[in-house]
Design a protein around this motif. Structure first.
Motif, PDB file in Angstrom:
ATOM      1  N   LEU A  73      -1.059   5.234  -0.115  1.00  0.00           N
ATOM      2  CA  LEU A  73      -2.306   4.908   0.585  1.00  0.00           C
ATOM      3  C   LEU A  73      -3.031   3.793  -0.162  1.00  0.00           C
ATOM      4  CD1 LEU A  73      -3.615   8.496   1.419  1.00  0.00           C
ATOM      5  CD2 LEU A  73      -2.337   6.928   2.900  1.00  0.00           C
ATOM      6  N   CYS A  74      -3.728   3.007   0.571  1.00  0.00           N
ATOM      7  CA  CYS A  74      -4.450   1.873  -0.020  1.00  0.00           C
ATOM      8  C   CYS A  74      -5.787   2.341  -0.570  1.00  0.00           C
ATOM      9  CB  CYS A  74      -4.667   0.770   1.014  1.00  0.00           C
ATOM     10  SG  CYS A  74      -3.142   0.044   1.628  1.00  0.00           S
ATOM     11  N   GLU A  75      -5.952   2.190  -1.884  1.00  0.00           N
ATOM     12  CA  GLU A  75      -7.212   2.559  -2.516  1.00  0.00           C
ATOM     13  C   GLU A  75      -7.909   1.363  -3.150  1.00  0.00           C
ATOM     14  OE1 GLU A  75      -6.926   5.924  -5.074  1.00  0.00           O
ATOM     15  OE2 GLU A  75      -5.367   6.871  -3.867  1.00  0.00           O
ATOM     16  N   CYS A  76      -7.302   0.181  -3.013  1.00  0.00           N
ATOM     17  CA  CYS A  76      -7.898  -1.055  -3.525  1.00  0.00           C
ATOM     18  C   CYS A  76      -8.029  -2.055  -2.383  1.00  0.00           C
ATOM     19  CB  CYS A  76      -7.028  -1.654  -4.632  1.00  0.00           C
ATOM     20  SG  CYS A  76      -6.856  -0.587  -6.073  1.00  0.00           S
ATOM     21  N   PHE A  77      -8.797  -3.103  -2.673  1.00  0.00           N
ATOM     22  CA  PHE A  77      -9.011  -4.136  -1.651  1.00  0.00           C
ATOM     23  C   PHE A  77      -9.046  -5.492  -2.338  1.00  0.00           C
ATOM     24  CE2 PHE A  77     -11.438  -6.797   1.244  1.00  0.00           C
ATOM     25  CZ  PHE A  77     -10.864  -6.479   2.466  1.00  0.00           C
ATOM     26  N   CYS A  78      -8.253  -6.438  -1.826  1.00  0.00           N
ATOM     27  CA  CYS A  78      -8.227  -7.806  -2.356  1.00  0.00           C
ATOM     28  C   CYS A  78      -9.205  -8.656  -1.556  1.00  0.00           C
ATOM     29  CB  CYS A  78      -6.813  -8.382  -2.282  1.00  0.00           C
ATOM     30  SG  CYS A  78      -6.726 -10.089  -2.912  1.00  0.00           S
ATOM     31  N   LYS A  79     -10.277  -9.086  -2.208  1.00  0.00           N
ATOM     32  CA  LYS A  79     -11.285  -9.887  -1.519  1.00  0.00           C
ATOM     33  C   LYS A  79     -10.778 -11.279  -1.201  1.00  0.00           C
ATOM     34  CE  LYS A  79     -15.301  -7.519  -3.469  1.00  0.00           C
ATOM     35  NZ  LYS A  79     -16.556  -7.667  -4.255  1.00  0.00           N
ATOM     36  N   ASP A  80      -9.867 -11.815  -2.049  1.00  0.00           N
ATOM     37  CA  ASP A  80      -9.335 -13.158  -1.785  1.00  0.00           C
ATOM     38  C   ASP A  80      -8.444 -13.160  -0.543  1.00  0.00           C
ATOM     39  OD1 ASP A  80     -10.676 -13.984  -3.999  1.00  0.00           O
ATOM     40  OD2 ASP A  80      -8.933 -13.901  -5.334  1.00  0.00           O
ATOM     41  N   CYS A  81      -7.606 -12.133  -0.410  1.00  0.00           N
ATOM     42  CA  CYS A  81      -6.685 -12.052   0.736  1.00  0.00           C
ATOM     43  C   CYS A  81      -7.278 -11.274   1.907  1.00  0.00           C
ATOM     44  CB  CYS A  81      -5.375 -11.390   0.313  1.00  0.00           C
ATOM     45  SG  CYS A  81      -4.523 -12.252  -1.030  1.00  0.00           S
ATOM     46  N   ASN A  82      -8.390 -10.567   1.636  1.00  0.00           N
ATOM     47  CA  ASN A  82      -9.068  -9.775   2.662  1.00  0.00           C
ATOM     48  C   ASN A  82      -8.138  -8.717   3.253  1.00  0.00           C
ATOM     49  OD1 ASN A  82     -11.410  -9.114   4.104  1.00  0.00           O
ATOM     50  ND2 ASN A  82     -10.733 -10.289   5.885  1.00  0.00           N
ATOM     51  N   ILE A  83      -7.385  -8.010   2.383  1.00  0.00           N
ATOM     52  CA  ILE A  83      -6.467  -6.969   2.834  1.00  0.00           C
ATOM     53  C   ILE A  83      -6.566  -5.781   1.882  1.00  0.00           C
ATOM     54  CG2 ILE A  83      -4.818  -8.526   3.960  1.00  0.00           C
ATOM     55  CD1 ILE A  83      -3.058  -8.274   1.457  1.00  0.00           C
ATOM     56  N   PRO A  84      -6.283  -4.544   2.398  1.00  0.00           N
ATOM     57  CA  PRO A  84      -6.236  -3.370   1.521  1.00  0.00           C
ATOM     58  C   PRO A  84      -4.910  -3.324   0.769  1.00  0.00           C
ATOM     59  CG  PRO A  84      -5.858  -2.720   3.795  1.00  0.00           C
ATOM     60  CD  PRO A  84      -6.159  -4.179   3.834  1.00  0.00           C
ATOM     61  N   LEU A  85      -4.914  -2.740  -0.438  1.00  0.00           N
ATOM     62  CA  LEU A  85      -3.724  -2.646  -1.272  1.00  0.00           C
ATOM     63  C   LEU A  85      -3.618  -1.247  -1.864  1.00  0.00           C
ATOM     64  CD1 LEU A  85      -4.195  -5.938  -3.363  1.00  0.00           C
ATOM     65  CD2 LEU A  85      -2.727  -5.661  -1.353  1.00  0.00           C
ATOM     66  N   CYS A  86      -2.347  -0.825  -2.070  1.00  0.00           N
ATOM     67  CA  CYS A  86      -2.136   0.410  -2.820  1.00  0.00           C
ATOM     68  C   CYS A  86      -1.973   0.053  -4.297  1.00  0.00           C
ATOM     69  CB  CYS A  86      -0.916   1.160  -2.296  1.00  0.00           C
ATOM     70  SG  CYS A  86       0.657   0.353  -2.669  1.00  0.00           S
ATOM     71  N   LEU A  87      -1.894   1.065  -5.161  1.00  0.00           N
ATOM     72  CA  LEU A  87      -1.769   0.802  -6.590  1.00  0.00           C
ATOM     73  C   LEU A  87      -0.430   0.143  -6.931  1.00  0.00           C
ATOM     74  CD1 LEU A  87      -3.303   4.077  -8.080  1.00  0.00           C
ATOM     75  CD2 LEU A  87      -4.339   1.803  -7.943  1.00  0.00           C
ATOM     76  N   LYS A  88       0.613   0.461  -6.175  1.00  0.00           N
ATOM     77  CA  LYS A  88       1.921  -0.157  -6.406  1.00  0.00           C
ATOM     78  C   LYS A  88       1.850  -1.659  -6.153  1.00  0.00           C
ATOM     79  CE  LYS A  88       4.687   3.955  -5.321  1.00  0.00           C
ATOM     80  NZ  LYS A  88       5.717   4.523  -4.413  1.00  0.00           N
ATOM     81  N   CYS A  89       1.143  -2.057  -5.117  1.00  0.00           N
ATOM     82  CA  CYS A  89       1.003  -3.490  -4.818  1.00  0.00           C
ATOM     83  C   CYS A  89       0.291  -4.204  -5.966  1.00  0.00           C
ATOM     84  CB  CYS A  89       0.226  -3.689  -3.524  1.00  0.00           C
ATOM     85  SG  CYS A  89       1.076  -3.113  -2.043  1.00  0.00           S
ATOM     86  N   VAL A  90      -0.705  -3.542  -6.529  1.00  0.00           N
ATOM     87  CA  VAL A  90      -1.489  -4.163  -7.597  1.00  0.00           C
ATOM     88  C   VAL A  90      -0.659  -4.296  -8.879  1.00  0.00           C
ATOM     89  CG1 VAL A  90      -3.521  -3.910  -9.065  1.00  0.00           C
ATOM     90  CG2 VAL A  90      -3.651  -3.315  -6.633  1.00  0.00           C
ATOM     91  N   ILE A  91       0.136  -3.245  -9.189  1.00  0.00           N
ATOM     92  CA  ILE A  91       0.864  -3.201 -10.462  1.00  0.00           C
ATOM     93  C   ILE A  91       2.179  -3.953 -10.400  1.00  0.00           C
ATOM     94  CG2 ILE A  91       1.982  -1.665 -12.116  1.00  0.00           C
ATOM     95  CD1 ILE A  91      -0.105   0.453 -11.327  1.00  0.00           C
ATOM     96  N   SER A  92       2.911  -3.782  -9.290  1.00  0.00           N
ATOM     97  CA  SER A  92       4.299  -4.267  -9.235  1.00  0.00           C
ATOM     98  C   SER A  92       4.439  -5.713  -8.792  1.00  0.00           C
ATOM     99  CB  SER A  92       5.122  -3.368  -8.311  1.00  0.00           C
ATOM    100  OG  SER A  92       4.591  -3.408  -7.001  1.00  0.00           O
ATOM    101  N   THR A  93       3.415  -6.343  -8.306  1.00  0.00           N
ATOM    102  CA  THR A  93       3.537  -7.731  -7.837  1.00  0.00           C
ATOM    103  C   THR A  93       2.555  -8.615  -8.577  1.00  0.00           C
ATOM    104  OG1 THR A  93       1.921  -7.430  -6.078  1.00  0.00           O
ATOM    105  CG2 THR A  93       4.211  -6.937  -5.526  1.00  0.00           C
TER     106      THR A  93
END
Length: 565
Positions: A73-93
């Motif tokens: 589940l997405c618990e973060c949000f990228c303000k630059d891309c204006n999209i929600p992110l999960c923790l895996k997206c934040v850590i692994s990319t």
């Protein structure tokens, strides 16, 4: 048994359909009893369930599913891309490594605050403005109907004085008016339909905002797009230049050219024709004060002016006396300028409209006529023949209402004349049973209410007689049990609320009734028993009177008798 909640039935579990609801899954939006919780978990083990007490349902935020990692589940949000992110997206990319990231719950709070502001603006400002525009268009449609009908009546009446040959001109011009009227009304109706359509869309947005504020679905909130900026762009207001018919004198040739000119109908749209509620609000409603604020102005009158008083939009006070007319320009209580116009005959009355049309009557005893003097315009005569003048008033349409008496036949009538051309437009004299509306005698005063009722203070009859614009009797007001003496109305006026004020000359008080003849109240004149000379109400709902008769130099008295609700 039905599963819905009724006055006789409790909420039932969505799985067993029998037991009372005790729990709720915020993830699946399912109502459960305690016995069915395990069965609900076993149906879909891949899903993250959120079981809470039923009273706490929707308390758990519903995080959106990650588009890249289906099990997260997405618990973060990228303000630059204006999209929600999960923790895996934040850590692994590395894509979002240097981006501005936030906790999605914080973004949700900010978004809901923005949605709430949109909701408040839609509810408090935008919708009331559109509703006002809608009512304004409806009112304008009625006014356009009356204006065009009056133009057609003027054309028809002018044609009656001509030879049958002129009927061709009348038909041609009337057809042009009808065509322009149709175009004008159609344009306003199109505008009305557009306003109604946009108002419906705005109301849908209000409902969407309400649903989002009640929902914990982050995806719906994130996908919300505000349309308030579009709604703030108010529709352009269609404004039409009303054609004006100008009659010309009859000559033997060129009938159509000399019959009259009808200006063409033109349209334009004003971008700033409408504005938001802060500048464009509904009419102010007022009610009677408990104690009227009566005060005497320091402005002195040049003569015992017992004929008439009026006030125009620019706050000029106009007073007529027996042989002169006085115009007073003032700033609060300071006299700025005084203009006096003397006449060889008796100045009997004076009246002025909101759009500045002014006239005063000069009565000629020898010729049995009255001269209608229009400031900065022409002077026209009205032949009374066997009738004698009582009182005059210019109504909201610019027509001249004159009340007169036939002394020999003991009859009184009201005659309406167009301001631009002194032919008889309407006569009001008898009721539906062909009985006289007014008593004999010249002590009469006349006014018109905002609903176009003609109001006459009939001193001899001790009554206020009110007829509608067609001349049909609506009611007679004969007073209220204020004193053990009859009401003797000698002056009459109306205000912005449609209230009728009549000066009870004998009892030195002002009776106030509504437009249906219901008694609302009264206030005593501060110069009681001194017999006021004349009265009127101004554009700010201030009562003005000239008094008193016993004084060598009468003053103007003012009274504030209304206050905003």
């Amino acid at each position: 048994m039905a599963t819905s909640t009724t006055a006789q039935d409790m909420m039932r579990c969505d799985i067993c359909k029998n037991n009372e609801v005790q729990m709720h899954c915020d993830a699946c939006l399912v109502n459960l009893c305690k016995l069915c919780v395990g069965e609900h978990f076993s149906k879909d083990l891949s899903k993250t369930h959120k079981i809470v007490d039923y009273k706490d349902k929707k308390s758990t935020p519903i995080f959106p599913q990650c588009a890249s990692h289906s099990d997260s589940l997405c618990e973060c949000f990228c303000k630059d891309c204006n999209i929600p992110l999960c923790l895996k997206c934040v850590i692994s990319t590395d894509i979002h490594r240097n981006h501005n990231l936030s906790i999605i719950s914080d973004i949700l709070r900010f978004r809901k605050d923005a949605i709430n502001k949109d909701f408040e603006e839609l509810k408090e400002t935008i919708i009331p403005t559109y509703q006002f525009i809608k009512s304004s268009v409806q009112l304008r449609l009625k006014q356009i109907e009356l204006i065009y009908d009056n133009i057609k009546k003027d054309i028809t009446k002018h044609g009656q004085d001509w030879h049958k040959e002129v009927d061709k001109c009348v038909n041609k011009l009337s057809s042009s008016v009808q065509e322009m009227k149709t175009k004008h009304i159609n344009l306003l109706k199109e505008h009305q339909d557009d306003v109604n359509k946009r108002l419906g869309t705005i109301q849908d947005s209000v409902q969407q905002c309400k649903n989002l504020m009640e929902s914990n679905d982050i995806s719906l909130c994130l996908n919300y797009t505000s349309l308030n900026e579009e709604y703030r762009q108010l529709p352009q207001k269609p404004v039409g230049d009303i054609p004006v018919f100008t009659p010309l004198q009859i000559t033997p040739s060129k009938f159509l050219d000399m019959f009259g000119n009808l200006t063409s109908l033109t349209f334009r749209k004003e971008k700033q024709g409408y504005s938001m509620k802060t500048e464009y609000s509904l009419p102010i409603l007022k009610h009677l004060t408990e104690k009227p604020d009566f005060r005497a102005s320091k402005i002195q009158i040049i003569d015992k002016s017992d004929e008439g008083i009026s006030q125009d939009r620019s706050k000029k006070i106009l007073i007529s006396s027996r042989d002169k007319m006085q115009i007073l320009e003032f700033d609060q209580v300071s006299l700025v300028k005084s203009i006096t116009t003397e006449t060889p005959n008796r100045v009997t009355d004076i009246s002025v409209t909101n759009n500045g049309k002014l006239a005063y009557i000069v009565y000629n005893y020898d010729n049995k006529n009255i001269s209608v003097n229009k400031m900065n315009e022409s002077m026209e005569n009205i032949c009374l023949e066997n009738w004698r003048y009582c009182d005059m008033y210019i109504n909201s349409s610019g027509d001249l209402l004159v009340i007169m008496e036939c002394y020999e036949e003991k009859q009184v009538k009201v005659v309406k004349y167009p301001y631009s051309n002194m032919y008889v437009k309407q006569t009001v004299q008898f009721d539906n049973e062909n009985k006289p509306l007014y008593s004999s005698g010249i002590c009469k005063c006349i006014s018109e209410n905002r609903n176009f009722d003609i109001c006459v203070a009939d001193f001899e009859a001790g009554a206020v007689v009110v007829v509608d614009q067609a001349g049909k009797l609506r009611f007679r007001y004969t007073g209220n049990a204020l004193w053990n003496s009859p009401c003797k109305p000698k002056g009459i006026s109306t205000d912005s609320q449609g209230y009728i004020l009549t000066l009870d000359w004998k009892n030195s008080c002002i009776h106030i009734i509504d437009q249906d003849g219901q008694f609302l109240g009264y206030f005593e004149l501060s110069f009681r028993k001194s017999y006021p000379l004349a009265m009127c109400t101004d554009g700010d709902d201030m009562f003005l009177a000239v008094g008193d008769r016993r004084s060598k130099n009468p003053s103007i008295y003012e009274c504030k008798y209304l206050q905003e609700l």
